[in-house]
Each structure stands twice: as C-alpha cells, then as structure tokens.
Write a protein that holds these residues in place. Structure first.
Motif, mmCIF file in Angstrom:
data_model
loop_
_atom_site.group_PDB
_atom_site.id
_atom_site.type_symbol
_atom_site.label_atom_id
_atom_site.label_comp_id
_atom_site.label_asym_id
_atom_site.label_seq_id
_atom_site.Cartn_x
_atom_site.Cartn_y
_atom_site.Cartn_z
ATOM 1 N N CYS A 28 -15.664 36.225 71.733
ATOM 2 C CA CYS A 28 -14.868 37.271 71.140
ATOM 3 C C CYS A 28 -14.547 38.163 71.995
ATOM 4 O O CYS A 28 -15.007 39.082 72.525
ATOM 5 N N PRO A 29 -13.532 37.926 73.162
ATOM 6 C CA PRO A 29 -13.201 38.408 74.378
ATOM 7 C C PRO A 29 -12.999 40.000 74.314
ATOM 8 O O PRO A 29 -13.373 40.627 75.261
ATOM 9 N N SER A 30 -12.627 40.166 73.178
ATOM 10 C CA SER A 30 -12.340 41.705 72.991
ATOM 11 C C SER A 30 -13.494 42.618 73.085
ATOM 12 O O SER A 30 -13.227 43.833 73.437
ATOM 13 N N ILE A 31 -14.642 42.042 73.018
ATOM 14 C CA ILE A 31 -15.964 42.685 72.897
ATOM 15 C C ILE A 31 -15.936 43.487 74.569
ATOM 16 O O ILE A 31 -16.867 44.509 74.657
ATOM 17 N N LYS A 32 -15.194 42.647 75.438
ATOM 18 C CA LYS A 32 -15.734 43.013 76.934
ATOM 19 C C LYS A 32 -14.957 44.460 77.117
ATOM 20 O O LYS A 32 -15.229 44.877 78.248
ATOM 21 N N GLU A 33 -13.867 44.488 76.345
ATOM 22 C CA GLU A 33 -12.921 45.707 76.772
ATOM 23 C C GLU A 33 -14.097 47.130 76.302
ATOM 24 O O GLU A 33 -14.485 47.087 75.414
ATOM 25 N N ASN A 34 -14.326 47.644 77.578
ATOM 26 C CA ASN A 34 -15.343 48.843 77.435
ATOM 27 C C ASN A 34 -14.709 50.025 76.842
ATOM 28 O O ASN A 34 -14.538 50.951 77.162
ATOM 29 N N ASN A 35 -14.908 50.099 75.538
ATOM 30 C CA ASN A 35 -14.133 51.178 74.953
ATOM 31 C C ASN A 35 -15.347 51.637 73.661
ATOM 32 O O ASN A 35 -16.286 50.959 73.560
ATOM 33 N N ILE A 39 -16.636 47.278 66.365
ATOM 34 C CA ILE A 39 -16.618 46.108 65.633
ATOM 35 C C ILE A 39 -15.630 45.149 66.423
ATOM 36 O O ILE A 39 -14.589 45.751 66.532
ATOM 37 N N PHE A 40 -15.773 43.860 66.264
ATOM 38 C CA PHE A 40 -15.078 43.032 67.166
ATOM 39 C C PHE A 40 -14.961 41.799 66.448
ATOM 40 O O PHE A 40 -16.054 41.264 66.162
ATOM 41 N N GLU A 41 -13.782 41.145 66.212
ATOM 42 C CA GLU A 41 -13.662 39.967 65.364
ATOM 43 C C GLU A 41 -12.816 38.907 66.145
ATOM 44 O O GLU A 41 -12.002 39.248 66.847
ATOM 45 N N CYS A 45 -12.663 31.879 65.568
ATOM 46 C CA CYS A 45 -14.120 31.303 65.839
ATOM 47 C C CYS A 45 -14.991 31.501 64.392
ATOM 48 O O CYS A 45 -16.236 31.300 64.030
ATOM 49 N N GLY A 46 -14.477 32.514 63.702
ATOM 50 C CA GLY A 46 -15.212 33.059 62.333
ATOM 51 C C GLY A 46 -16.293 33.552 62.602
ATOM 52 O O GLY A 46 -17.465 33.700 61.857
ATOM 53 N N VAL A 47 -16.148 34.682 63.487
ATOM 54 C CA VAL A 47 -17.255 35.754 63.927
ATOM 55 C C VAL A 47 -16.869 37.076 64.019
ATOM 56 O O VAL A 47 -15.557 37.424 64.502
#
Ligand code: PRP
Length: 211
Positions: A28-35, A39-41, A45-47
C-alpha cells in the motif's frame, strides 16, 4: 473479496511490520507518504491499513474494527483480549523483567512494593511464587519509583537495558520474553480464514529470517 482491515502499531515497530506485509504481497505505497493520515487503502490488494497506538491494537482486533493486527506479547498477557494469536513475528524483541536499585536487598518476609504499568503480569508472576506484594500502578517513567522510594522493585519492559543503566537500576530476574504477535479477530478468522491464512503463510516465511 472483502477488504482486510489491518491495525498496525504506530512507530518504529509498525514500520517494520508494514515492510513484512508489503513483502508478503500486500503493498500500500501511499502509507510511505509521511503525513498525519491514519488510514491507507489499496483496493487492488484488498487491504486497508491503519495506524493505532500500540497498546490499542488488541482492542481494535478484539472488537472487530480490525480483522488482524500486530500487538506485543506484553499487551496480550496483560489484557488477555479474546483474539487468536496466529504468529510470533520475531521482531520487537524485549523482555519483561523485575528491576531494582543495585543495592536493593530483598527481605522475603516483607511485602514487596512493585511499581508497574503491567499490574496483571506482575500480580501473576508473584502469585506463582507465593510472594505477598503491593502493586503500585503507574502509567510511565516507572524507573523513577525505586529511585524515589515509591517502590522496592519495578516490573517493566527491558529492551537494550539503557534506561535501567542510566538510572542506576539493575535486572533482578526475567519474567517473560516478549515479541510482536500477529493477532486476528475470531469471527474474521472464521469467515475470512482463506485470505488471512494466505497472509499468515507469506509472513511466516519471513519470520524464519528474524530468528
Ligand atoms: C519502555 C520501558 C522502558 C524502556 C526500556 O518504555 O518502559 O522505559 O522502554 O528500553 P531500553 O531497555 O532499551 O532502555 P517505552 O519507550 O516503550 O515507553 P513508555 O515509557 O511509554 O513505556
């Protein structure tokens, strides 16, 4: 496929945990945007991941707000949530220990004053030894208690031992080894075991590397 809700412990451990999930095929690549988003979806991948205070992960999972999550064995032993413990991830390793001032001499006939954030773990530990104790429940900076004479010993987490050392305290005994565990909501596991099992196997393959 139903989206899998995953509670990750916020902080350094959580980043390691996410890396394991990513490697397991649930990125879930967006999780690495440090803000400051929580919640990240990744629909493909269904996660859906969310960052939770580490000590709250088990509550989210027990009540079904998260299907799975990662919690420390310390939290599971202290609060005994009604969840399934699926896997020892082999990370976040530390130990629950009894510590005291270096010059502390225990008098087994006296009631031992124990300061801790983990009252149930401490109570069970001394119950198994048949030792009378007086628990002083604190929420943090436990190491101060014996220094200021508030308690005789502390029961707390020791990782590197630096906090004890810098406060002139020493480990007297290990209560239990601790590490991060993959946990699941009981109903989620029953109805989504295929997806959860797939993930468990992919992650189990990595835990070998952490041993
Ligand atoms: C834990 C624990 C000790 C420290 C031990 O606190 O309560 O204070 O880590 O680590 P060390 O052996 O590597 O020095 P934590 O940082 O988790 O925060 P807390 O004060 O909220 O418990």
């Amino acid at each position: 496929m139903k989206t899998l809700n995953i509670a990750l412990p916020k902080g350094r451990l959580g980043e390691k945990v996410y890396a394991m999930f990513e490697k397991a095929g649930f990125p879930c690549p967006s999780i690495k945007e440090n803000n400051r988003k929580l919640i990240f979806e990744n629909e493909a991948c269904g996660v859906r991941y969310f960052w939770v205070k580490p000590s709250d992960v088990a509550i989210y999972v027990e009540r079904g707000a998260a299907d799975i999550g990662v919690a420390g064995k310390d939290i599971l032993l202290e609060y005994r949530p009604d969840i399934y413990e699926l896997l020892d991830l082999g990370i976040g390793k530390c130990r629950m220990a009894v510590a005291a001032k270096k010059d502390f001499r225990d008098d087994p006939a006296a009631t031992l004053r124990v300061a801790t954030k983990f009252s149930n773990i401490a109570a069970n530990h001394y119950l198994s030894k048949g030792r009378d104790i007086d628990i002083i429940h604190l929420n943090g900076s436990i190491e101060l208690a014996p220094i200021l004479g508030l308690s005789d010993v502390i029961v707390d987490i020791v990782e590197t031992g630096t906090t004890l050392k810098e406060n002139d305290l020493t480990v007297m005994e290990t209560v239990v080894p601790i590490s991060a565990r993959l946990i699941a909501n009981k109903a989620s596991y029953k109805f989504g075991y295929r997806e959860i099992d797939k993930l468990v196997h992919a992650i189990a393959a990595q835990t070998e590397e952490n041993k």
